[in-house]
Write a protein that holds these residues in place. Structure first.
Motif, PDB file in Angstrom:
ATOM      1  N   ASN A 171      92.482 -70.325   7.341  1.00 33.22           N
ATOM      2  CA  ASN A 171      92.228 -69.101   6.589  1.00 33.22           C
ATOM      3  C   ASN A 171      93.425 -68.172   6.766  1.00 33.22           C
ATOM      4  O   ASN A 171      93.698 -67.706   7.866  1.00 33.22           O
ATOM      5  CB  ASN A 171      90.950 -68.427   7.102  1.00 33.22           C
ATOM      6  N   SER A 172      94.161 -67.909   5.701  1.00 38.27           N
ATOM      7  CA  SER A 172      95.425 -67.172   5.815  1.00 38.27           C
ATOM      8  C   SER A 172      95.618 -66.192   4.663  1.00 38.27           C
ATOM      9  O   SER A 172      96.736 -65.974   4.213  1.00 38.27           O
ATOM     10  CB  SER A 172      96.595 -68.156   5.879  1.00 38.27           C
ATOM     11  N   GLU A 173      94.530 -65.608   4.181  1.00 38.17           N
ATOM     12  CA  GLU A 173      94.636 -64.674   3.067  1.00 38.17           C
ATOM     13  C   GLU A 173      95.456 -63.449   3.449  1.00 38.17           C
ATOM     14  O   GLU A 173      96.293 -62.977   2.675  1.00 38.17           O
ATOM     15  CB  GLU A 173      93.234 -64.244   2.612  1.00 38.17           C
ATOM     16  N   ALA A 174      95.250 -62.940   4.661  1.00 45.37           N
ATOM     17  CA  ALA A 174      96.009 -61.762   5.105  1.00 45.37           C
ATOM     18  C   ALA A 174      97.496 -62.082   5.181  1.00 45.37           C
ATOM     19  O   ALA A 174      98.337 -61.274   4.744  1.00 45.37           O
ATOM     20  CB  ALA A 174      95.495 -61.289   6.463  1.00 45.37           C
ATOM     21  N   GLU A 175      97.834 -63.260   5.705  1.00 45.05           N
ATOM     22  CA  GLU A 175      99.244 -63.656   5.810  1.00 45.05           C
ATOM     23  C   GLU A 175      99.857 -63.857   4.419  1.00 45.05           C
ATOM     24  O   GLU A 175     101.017 -63.518   4.192  1.00 45.05           O
ATOM     25  CB  GLU A 175      99.372 -64.947   6.626  1.00 45.05           C
ATOM     26  N   ARG A 176      99.066 -64.405   3.493  1.00 48.81           N
ATOM     27  CA  ARG A 176      99.570 -64.627   2.126  1.00 48.81           C
ATOM     28  C   ARG A 176      99.854 -63.296   1.434  1.00 48.81           C
ATOM     29  O   ARG A 176     100.898 -63.121   0.787  1.00 48.81           O
ATOM     30  CB  ARG A 176      98.550 -65.428   1.314  1.00 48.81           C
TER      31      ARG A 176
END
Length: 199
Positions: free
Chosen positions: A62-67
């Protein structure tokens, strides 16, 4: 070619011709893959038995914040409007300074104070432009760091191969360094056979 080689080996040895031995084919190259980050597995892109190419995405945390952070940093890096405006201001002040300096040198109605005032403004504008250049360099570095942080949460295959094992499942927590996927190169195999020393 492997069958021909084994046949020749058996034919050349009377002992081997009378005995039956079992063996196991093993990959000459296998990679047990893990991530340098921990988090919830957002997606698994492959299944056991799938052929993958080098660089193929296998799973992602889960990497929405990083994206989103990577996108924000990219927009900042690509926005050159401020630097271009400063470059234009430098050009205008340089032209004005040259004009007033020439007029002052010719004894026209331009005082030395006016020339110094324009020169000071030129120095300030050049300084602002240099600061803008440094800011752009910093933004490029910050984007590279954000891109690396995002990539760290994506597992990709380092080789062309076949998926042999998947230990991570979507929705599960994956710890840093924990085995996630095993990829083997089935194009290069090694046959291991247990043969008595007396043979």
């Amino acid at each position: 070619a492997l069958a021909v080689l084994l046949g020749a080996l058996v034919a050349s040895s009377p002992v081997l011709a009378d005995e039956v031995y079992t063996g196991v084919f093993e990959s000459a190259s296998e990679r047990r893959l893990a991530l340098d980050a921990s988090g919830v597995v957002a997606s698994v892109e492959v299944a056991v038995g799938d052929r993958v190419q080098e660089g193929a995405r296998l799973l992602g945390l889960n990497s929405e914040a990083e994206r989103l952070e990577m996108q924000r940093r990219r927009l900042q890096r690509d926005d050159r409007s401020e630097l271009e405006a400063l470059a234009r201001q430098v050009q205008i002040h340089e032209e004005r300074y040259r004009t007033l300096s020439d007029l002052h040198a010719q004894g026209r109605a331009v005082s030395r104070e006016q020339v110094l005032e324009v020169e000071l403004e030129l120095v300030r504008t050049r300084s602002a432009y240099q600061q803008g250049e440094l800011r752009e360099e910093r933004e490029a570095i910050e984007y590279a760091l954000a891109e690396a942080a995002y990539a760290e949460r994506q597992l990709r295959s380092p080789i062309d191969g076949t998926i042999a094992r998947i230990e991570a499942q979507s929705g599960e927590w994956l710890s840093t360094g924990a085995l996630a996927v095993e990829v083997v190169d089935t194009q290069a195999l090694v046959l291991r056979v247990n043969v008595p020393e007396s043979v």
